[in-house]
Design an enzyme around this catalytic site. Structure first.
Site, PDB file in Angstrom:
ATOM      1  N   LYS A   1       0.523  -1.051   0.083  1.00 46.10           N
ATOM      2  CA  LYS A   1      -0.023   0.215   0.331  1.00 46.10           C
ATOM      3  C   LYS A   1       1.283   1.558   0.221  1.00 46.10           C
ATOM      4  CE  LYS A   1      -3.753   1.469   2.518  1.00 46.10           C
ATOM      5  NZ  LYS A   1      -5.055   1.601   3.796  1.00 46.10           N
TER       6      LYS A   1
ATOM      7  N   SER B   1      -9.594   1.227   2.884  1.00 47.48           N
ATOM      8  CA  SER B   1      -9.257   2.154   1.721  1.00 47.48           C
ATOM      9  C   SER B   1      -8.074   1.714   1.215  1.00 47.48           C
ATOM     10  CB  SER B   1      -8.014   3.391   2.738  1.00 47.48           C
ATOM     11  OG  SER B   1      -7.236   3.327   3.720  1.00 47.48           O
TER      12      SER B   1
ATOM     13  N   SER C   1      -9.900  -0.856   7.167  1.00 50.97           N
ATOM     14  CA  SER C   1      -8.945  -0.303   5.758  1.00 50.97           C
ATOM     15  C   SER C   1      -8.519  -1.898   5.055  1.00 50.97           C
ATOM     16  CB  SER C   1      -8.960   0.830   5.567  1.00 50.97           C
ATOM     17  OG  SER C   1      -8.993   1.496   5.061  1.00 50.97           O
TER      18      SER C   1
HETATM   19  N1  GLN Z   1     -12.987   4.199   6.723  1.00 48.19           N
HETATM   20  C1  GLN Z   1     -12.473   4.133   7.350  1.00 48.19           C
HETATM   21  C2  GLN Z   1     -12.527   6.112   7.505  1.00 48.19           C
HETATM   22  O1  GLN Z   1     -12.027   6.137   6.072  1.00 48.19           O
HETATM   23  C3  GLN Z   1     -11.386   3.461   7.818  1.00 48.19           C
HETATM   24  C4  GLN Z   1     -10.447   4.336   7.207  1.00 48.19           C
HETATM   25  C5  GLN Z   1      -9.362   3.052   7.591  1.00 48.19           C
HETATM   26  O2  GLN Z   1      -9.271   2.346   7.778  1.00 48.19           O
HETATM   27  N2  GLN Z   1      -7.384   3.469   6.437  1.00 48.19           N
HETATM   28  O3  GLN Z   1     -11.905   6.062   8.297  1.00 48.19           O
END
Ligand code: GLN
Length: 494
Positions: free
Chosen positions: A80, A155, A179
């Site tokens: 990532k 994400s 994410s």
């Molecule tokens: N969807 C969640 C957010 O936008 C989690 C994102 C993540 O785990 N990086 O904060």
């Protein structure tokens, strides 16, 4: 021999060790799969073909020398793009990072290198890991390989898409509020968020430091165990790193669940959950029972507080962490500024996307004097209540089974217009981060549209082995994790 990219990481590692295949062949197969699929799914931001082939040669040498370097030697992976890779552009999918070349390697990258991994490149994501769809990337949205008109989740959407589309054998993602688990669920792969502190965050570009954790996305629970064996462990460069035992998860896998109790929080199966998802997730319980587990329902009323608590804490930490991106120290800088304040303003206005700005504003608001007590301090208190509720559940149950997300993958564009709705869809994942627990998402079937559904297994802190055992047992009895989107099998669906 079966199609190379359909092997799991552990299976491929075995073939490489036996010499039935060279690391170069595996690496080239992955690079050509990336080339074929990138224009369709946009899973990668940067592909490092040359570096991958050089690492392949090195790994091959170590294999030939008979070095005992573990089950993943020579297995190509992707990373990532919020994990710092020495000399390889790291963007966090944000314009503000520009062409940032990290002058150092994240701890997880050092560990992968030590284990003889081959890195294929950097994966697309929501900007600064804020989002649930991978649509907020400055580099364009990633598409779900099962249906290119849908999001892959986020994400770590690039990571899940690349693993699902058979472009690499595994990926490293990060999980602040779901994410890793949610994109794994939308794309039909297995993903695990480890216990907070179990994997070093050194070199992970911070979103919300008290919640962020790096973890694997792969084909199987067995692969996740092998990857965690490499990346877990104490790191003195990360102050929140745990002094926990590391290694041995792969060797410790045991599908016998006799004597284990699985709790099902009924609050997570009520309103708002898609009926197909409910049916598939509950069906996991039957398979676990078949392996000897006892399953019981219980109430977890704190679920109603988890989303607001998470979004207050995550935004507060994000607003502070992202203050370092000002156009001075690194990354991109706006031109045509008048003075220093104007430089900050222009750079941040033009460099951040709207979701990131929304979080910075929300975070700054909840931390400002006058609102700090009402929002931020309150959220920290509720975080403790949530953690205690889970601790309490784990005095009775070895594991908790619940959905990962209320639905399968939405269509591209659907979530962007309604951020609140997107935040609410994180309901089943964020509590795990607030409580610092390990959680895994595994494929448990398909909805009536043929889209993958994920089930979530949660364990007590440092309960990785118990979770992996249950997922491993489940994957012995089912083959959802072996299914691939048609395009990945060379078909035309894409
Ligand atoms: N969807 C969640 C957010 O936008 C989690 C994102 C993540 O785990 N990086 O904060």
């Amino acid at each position: 021999m079966q199609e190379l990219l359909s092997y799991s990481a552990v299976e491929l590692g075995r073939l490489l060790r036996k010499g039935e295949l060279s690391v170069k062949e595996a690496t080239e197969a992955a690079l050509s799969a990336i080339e074929r699929r990138q224009s369709g799914n946009n899973a990668f931001i940067t592909v490092t073909g040359e570096q991958a082939l050089a690492q392949a040669e090195q790994a091959q040498r170590r294999l030939l020398a008979g070095e005992d370097i573990g089950p993943l030697t020579g297995v190509p992976a992707a990373i990532k793009d919020n994990i710092c890779t020495l000399g390889v552009k790291t963007t966090c999918a944000s314009k503000i990072m520009g062409d940032f070349l990290p002058p150092y390697q994240a701890t997880v990258m050092e560990k992968l290198e030590g284990a003889g991994a081959v890195s294929l490149g950097k994966l697309n994501m929501d900007e600064f890991a804020m989002g649930s769809t991978t649509e907020t990337s400055f580099y364009g949205a990633t598409k779900n390989p099962w249906d290119l008109s849908r999001v892959p989740g986020g994400s770590s959407g690039g990571a899940a898409a690349a693993v699902a589309a058979r472009e690499c054998w595994y990926a490293l993602g990060s999980d602040t509020g779901g994410s890793i688990r949610q994109p794994a669920s939308y794309c039909g792969v297995t993903g695990m968020k480890p216990t907070y502190g179990a994997v070093s965050r050194y070199g992970l570009i911070a979103y919300a430091s008290s919640l962020d954790q790096i973890g694997p996305l792969a084909r199987t629970a067995e692969d996740c165990a092998a990857i965690l064996d490499v990346i877990m462990g104490k790191d003195k460069r990360d102050g929140t790193s745990l002094d926990a035992p590391c290694g041995g998860l792969l060797a410790g896998l045991n599908p016998d669940l006799t004597g284990k109790t699985v709790g099902i929080p009924v609050d997570c199966f009520e309103d708002g959950l898609d009926p197909d998802v409910r049916e598939r997730v509950l069906s996991v319980a039957d398979v676990l029972k078949g392996r000897g587990a006892k399953v019981e329902e219980f109430r977890l009323p704190v679920m109603q507080y988890v989303v607001p608590t998470y979004y207050i804490i995550a935004a507060a930490e994000a607003s502070s962490n992202l203050s370092r991106f000002d156009g001075v120290k690194y990354g991109w800088r706006a031109s045509g500024y008048e003075d220093l304040t104007d430089l900050y303003c222009k750079t941040r206005t033009e460099g951040f996307g709207s979701e990131v700005k929304r979080r910075i504003l929300l975070g700054t608001f909840v931390l400002s004097s006058g609102y700090y007590d009402a929002f931020y301090r309150k959220a920290l208190q509720v975080k403790h209540v949530i953690k205690s509720a889970f601790d309490d559940a784990f005095t009775k149950y070895d594991l908790i089974l619940m959905p990962v997300a209320p639905t399968t993958a939405p269509r591209l564009g659907e979530s962007l217009s309604d951020p609140l709705k997107m935040y609410l869809s994180d309901i089943y994942t964020v509590s795990v981060n607030l409580a610092g627990l390990p959680g895994l998402s595994m494929p448990c079937g398909f909805d009536r549209q043929g889209l993958p559904v994920g089930a979530q297994l949660i364990g007590p802190a440092l309960g990785e082995q118990a979770i992996l055992n249950a997922a491993y047992a489940y994957q012995q009895d089912t083959d959802y994790h072996k299914q691939a989107p048609v395009a990945a099998e060379g078909g035309e669906r894409a």
